[in-house]
Design an enzyme around this catalytic site. Structure first.
Site, short mmCIF file in Angstrom:
data_model
loop_
_atom_site.label_atom_id
_atom_site.label_comp_id
_atom_site.label_asym_id
_atom_site.label_seq_id
_atom_site.Cartn_x
_atom_site.Cartn_y
_atom_site.Cartn_z
N GLU A 321 18.31 -49.77 -61.61
CA GLU A 321 18.88 -50.13 -60.31
C GLU A 321 20.32 -50.59 -60.48
OE1 GLU A 321 20.20 -52.59 -57.00
OE2 GLU A 321 19.85 -53.31 -59.02
N HIS A 419 23.28 -61.94 -61.83
CA HIS A 419 24.15 -61.25 -62.79
C HIS A 419 24.88 -62.20 -63.74
CE1 HIS A 419 24.55 -57.53 -59.89
NE2 HIS A 419 23.30 -57.85 -60.15
ZN LIG Z 1 18.38 -56.54 -58.40
#
Ligand SMILES: [Zn+2]
Length: 456
Positions: A321, A419
């Site tokens: 993804e 992230h």
């Molecule tokens: Zn994600």
């Protein structure tokens, strides 16, 4: 006395407002008992959290092309079989392999500072000796256009504070090529996330095809602000950036699929899932190991309780993804002929904090039904149905097949750790993760089991 009366009146008013919410509709009543069992099974232990801890502890990060991701895929297959799921298999997907390598950034003039940074996914690297240049700080794309003539030969820093992910992400994805168009030699982007404890947020960039590819990295809010202050004082600020980042072409990966085959209409499918790949910093506990485990757990719990719905429930752990979306595209292509038989798709990729309900993209009729089903989650306060649903992995299929698409909605600071190296299991509360699994289980079970097809 008067005060007491006023308080009583307030309480009475609050009650009557509360009483206006949808009563549990008659057809949903039959699902009260199975829902209570699903919720009980999910929330009276920490199975999901323990499974997520194993996933995030054992394999290292799960960036596409990494050994960690491929080992996690094999583990998920084995574990799904152990859960008693049916038709457990992998579906091969070619994914891009990008490798970060060593990287660093520093301010070298007017005084030395390290810069806490992370190269952006898919960025090219610098020459071995790095890139050293004066910094141009801009506050927006418009600001860059105004000062475009100053960008040539410089390192451009986009110092754009985080507002929402949807808005600020553009700076990261498109910024580097915008700077390159005006002759910049490298780009720095203020992290797309709230400023925390000097934590950088990585993420993918998208190079424009018609400009040179320049190396690009995210820097922390604190480092961006320091550069801004130095420049604002009229100082000449020089930064050195070194990145080994490079791409190694495509390699084979896979989506993981497991099912609970429907007892009456096995060809009709409800899909739930998340993405098993992660960025290469942290361990992708929130993004999106938690979504994988929570959706997968919905099937495990149904199986354990002997609740086999009328239609098939399928969990898909998508690959790639983060820097390609190839898993979601591959699912759509491979299952194209079967998409008309997909009754609903649900993705959990917004974190696994306290669930508040679901977002839904679908017809008014589907919305009414999903809202009615959600009354079963009122005890958990997870009964809100938002205006937009879906997810990066299910959207290609849902769009093409016009399939009602849900997203699990949660109340938590997802973008604080998103992230970053701080995306670890410590951010996840076992009870909240269990509630996420419970909410998904109830929604998926009822949609898969109810006599009418969702939206009809
Ligand atoms: Zn994600």
């Amino acid at each position: 006395m008067t005060r007491l009366l006023a308080v009583l009146l307030l309480v009475a008013t609050a009650r009557s407002v509360g009483a206006q919410v949808t009563p549990i509709p008659k057809w949903v009543e039959q699902y009260r008992d199975p829902s209570a069992r699903l919720i009980g099974e999910a929330t009276t232990n920490d199975f999901a959290w323990q499974r997520l801890a194993v996933l995030t502890d054992r394999f290292g990060h799960r960036l596409s092309g990494s050994e960690g991701l491929e080992r996690a895929i094999r583990w998920a297959v084995d574990e799904m079989k152990r859960d008693g799921l049916e038709n457990v298999h992998t579906e091969p997907v070619m994914v891009p392999k990008w490798v970060r390598g060593r990287e660093s950034a520093e301010i070298v003039e007017p005084g030395w500072h390290s810069i806490v940074m992370l190269g952006l996914g898919d960025s090219v690297g610098t020459p071995a000796e790095g890139v050293q240049a004066e910094v141009l700080v801009v506050k927006s794309f418009a600001d860059l256009e105004v000062r475009a003539a100053l960008a040539k030969g410089r390192i451009v820093l986009f110092n754009v504070p985080f507002t929402t992910y949807g808005d600020t992400r553009m700076v990261r994805t498109a910024g580097p090529s915008r700077a390159a168009r005006h002759g910049a030699v490298a780009a720095l982007v203020r992290s797309v996330g709230p400023t925390g404890l000097r934590t950088p947020h990585t993420g993918g960039l998208q190079y424009a095809p018609d400009v040179p590819r320049i190396p690009a990295a995210s820097v922390t809010g604190e480092d961006a602000e320091r550069l801004q202050r130095l420049v604002d004082r009229g100082e000449r600020v020089v930064v050195r950036l070194q990145m080994d980042a490079h791409s190694e072409g495509d390699v084979e990966s896979a989506n993981v699929v497991g099912e609970l085959i429907g007892r009456e209409r096995p060809d009709e499918v409800v899909v739930v899932g998340g993405h098993l790949d992660s960025w290469d910093v942290g361990t992708g506990a929130s993004d999106d190991g938690g979504g994988c485990v929570a959706t997968w757990d919905a099937l495990r719990i149904m199986k354990k309780l002997g609740l086999r719905p009328r239609r098939t429930v399928r969990v898909v752990l998508f690959t790639n993804e983060e820097n390609g979306g190839r898993g979601g595209l591959a699912y759509r292509d491979r299952h194209r002929a079967e998409l008309p038989k997909h009754v609903m798709m649900l993705e959990s990729d917004l974190g696994v904090f306290r669930p508040t309900g679901f977002g839904l993209t679908g017809s008014d009729k589907a919305r009414r039904t999903v809202t009615e089903i959600a009354t079963l989650l009122r005890g958990m306060r997870a009964d809100m149905i938002g205006p937009v649903g879906g997810g990066a992995d299910i959207d290609p299929s849902a769009r093409e097949g016009r399939i009602p698409a849900l997203s699990l909605e949660v109340d938590g600071d997802y973008f604080m750790v998103h992230h970053t190296p701080a995306d670890t299991i410590e951010r996840i509360d076992p009870a909240e993760l269990a509630q996420c699994a419970a909410a998904i289980a109830v929604m998926a079970y009822v949609v898969a089991d109810m006599p009418q097809r969702l939206g009809e």
